[in-house]
Design a protein around this motif. Structure first.
Motif, PDB file in Angstrom:
ATOM      1  N   LEU A  20      -2.833  -8.237  -0.573  1.00  0.00           N
ATOM      2  CA  LEU A  20      -3.498  -6.943  -0.510  1.00  0.00           C
ATOM      3  C   LEU A  20      -3.031  -6.275   0.762  1.00  0.00           C
ATOM      4  O   LEU A  20      -3.249  -6.786   1.864  1.00  0.00           O
ATOM      5  N   LEU A  21      -2.354  -5.153   0.594  1.00  0.00           N
ATOM      6  CA  LEU A  21      -1.799  -4.443   1.732  1.00  0.00           C
ATOM      7  C   LEU A  21      -2.262  -2.997   1.699  1.00  0.00           C
ATOM      8  O   LEU A  21      -2.399  -2.412   0.629  1.00  0.00           O
ATOM      9  N   GLU A  22      -2.467  -2.453   2.867  1.00  0.00           N
ATOM     10  CA  GLU A  22      -2.921  -1.071   2.940  1.00  0.00           C
ATOM     11  C   GLU A  22      -2.121  -0.357   4.017  1.00  0.00           C
ATOM     12  O   GLU A  22      -1.930  -0.878   5.117  1.00  0.00           O
ATOM     13  N   MET A  23      -1.650   0.841   3.656  1.00  0.00           N
ATOM     14  CA  MET A  23      -0.936   1.671   4.618  1.00  0.00           C
ATOM     15  C   MET A  23      -1.394   3.101   4.409  1.00  0.00           C
ATOM     16  O   MET A  23      -1.749   3.485   3.298  1.00  0.00           O
ATOM     17  N   PRO A  24      -1.357   3.913   5.461  1.00  0.00           N
ATOM     18  CA  PRO A  24      -1.781   5.308   5.323  1.00  0.00           C
ATOM     19  C   PRO A  24      -0.853   6.103   4.405  1.00  0.00           C
ATOM     20  O   PRO A  24       0.293   5.719   4.165  1.00  0.00           O
ATOM     21  N   THR A  25      -1.345   7.201   3.913  1.00  0.00           N
ATOM     22  CA  THR A  25      -0.565   8.106   3.073  1.00  0.00           C
ATOM     23  C   THR A  25       0.678   8.576   3.817  1.00  0.00           C
ATOM     24  O   THR A  25       0.623   8.873   5.013  1.00  0.00           O
ATOM     25  N   GLY A  26       1.795   8.629   3.081  1.00  0.00           N
ATOM     26  CA  GLY A  26       3.027   9.171   3.648  1.00  0.00           C
ATOM     27  C   GLY A  26       3.822   8.210   4.507  1.00  0.00           C
ATOM     28  O   GLY A  26       4.731   8.628   5.214  1.00  0.00           O
ATOM     29  N   THR A  27       3.523   6.924   4.459  1.00  0.00           N
ATOM     30  CA  THR A  27       4.244   5.966   5.299  1.00  0.00           C
ATOM     31  C   THR A  27       5.348   5.235   4.548  1.00  0.00           C
ATOM     32  O   THR A  27       5.965   4.333   5.101  1.00  0.00           O
ATOM     33  N   GLY A  28       5.574   5.590   3.291  1.00  0.00           N
ATOM     34  CA  GLY A  28       6.674   5.002   2.541  1.00  0.00           C
ATOM     35  C   GLY A  28       6.336   3.717   1.810  1.00  0.00           C
ATOM     36  O   GLY A  28       7.205   2.864   1.613  1.00  0.00           O
ATOM     37  N   LYS A  29       5.088   3.571   1.414  1.00  0.00           N
ATOM     38  CA  LYS A  29       4.675   2.354   0.694  1.00  0.00           C
ATOM     39  C   LYS A  29       5.478   2.150  -0.585  1.00  0.00           C
ATOM     40  O   LYS A  29       5.951   1.056  -0.859  1.00  0.00           O
ATOM     41  N   THR A  30       5.620   3.191  -1.377  1.00  0.00           N
ATOM     42  CA  THR A  30       6.252   3.060  -2.693  1.00  0.00           C
ATOM     43  C   THR A  30       7.695   2.612  -2.569  1.00  0.00           C
ATOM     44  O   THR A  30       8.095   1.616  -3.184  1.00  0.00           O
TER      45      THR A  30
END
Length: 143
Positions: A20-30
């Protein structure tokens, strides 16, 4: 932050576990996730198919677009004739995929789901097949 994200994903893949990983919007997760997971799959073909789920159709479209950009980059870097091309398919809800003339015109998702299920459920197909055999078989069934 992307590097740490990739390390955690790889750790979960190596352990054949969950993460389970979480990163803020716009940080290139996809693109980070797609890059790592598709590379991992190529290096470890025994993992089989990968399923990437999204909550909404726009999110699914974004993922497919990112994957297309990633594959274009790999074509430029390794040549278009490279091995191990990816096949990506976006599957959506009955509401977005229905091809039945009247059902697809319904405006409510629940209505489309219900009507589609009533036409495609396995028990409906079995009943229709049995009725067809009884009618065309002439074997003493109802006509």
């Amino acid at each position: 932050e992307q590097y740490a994200y990739m390390l955690e994903v790889k750790r979960a893949l190596d352990a054949r576990g969950h993460g389970l990983l979480e990163m803020p919007t716009g940080t290139g997760k996809t693109v980070t996730l797609l890059s790592l997971v598709t590379s991992y799959q190529r290096a470890h073909p025994e993992v089989g198919k990968l399923v990437y789920c999204t909550r909404t159709v726009p999110e699914m479209e974004k993922v497919l677009e990112e994957l297309q950009h990633l594959e274009a980059y790999r074509d430029r870097a390794h040549g278009e004739r490279r091995a191990q091309r990816l096949l990506a398919i976006g599957l959506s809800s009955r509401r977005n995929m229905c091809i039945h003339e009247t059902v697809s015109q319904e405006s409510e998702r629940e209505s489309v789901d219900t009507r589609c299920r009533s036409l495609t459920a396995s028990w409906v197909r079995s009943r229709a097949k049995s009725a067809g055999e009884a009618v065309s078989g002439g074997g003493g069934g109802p006509s």
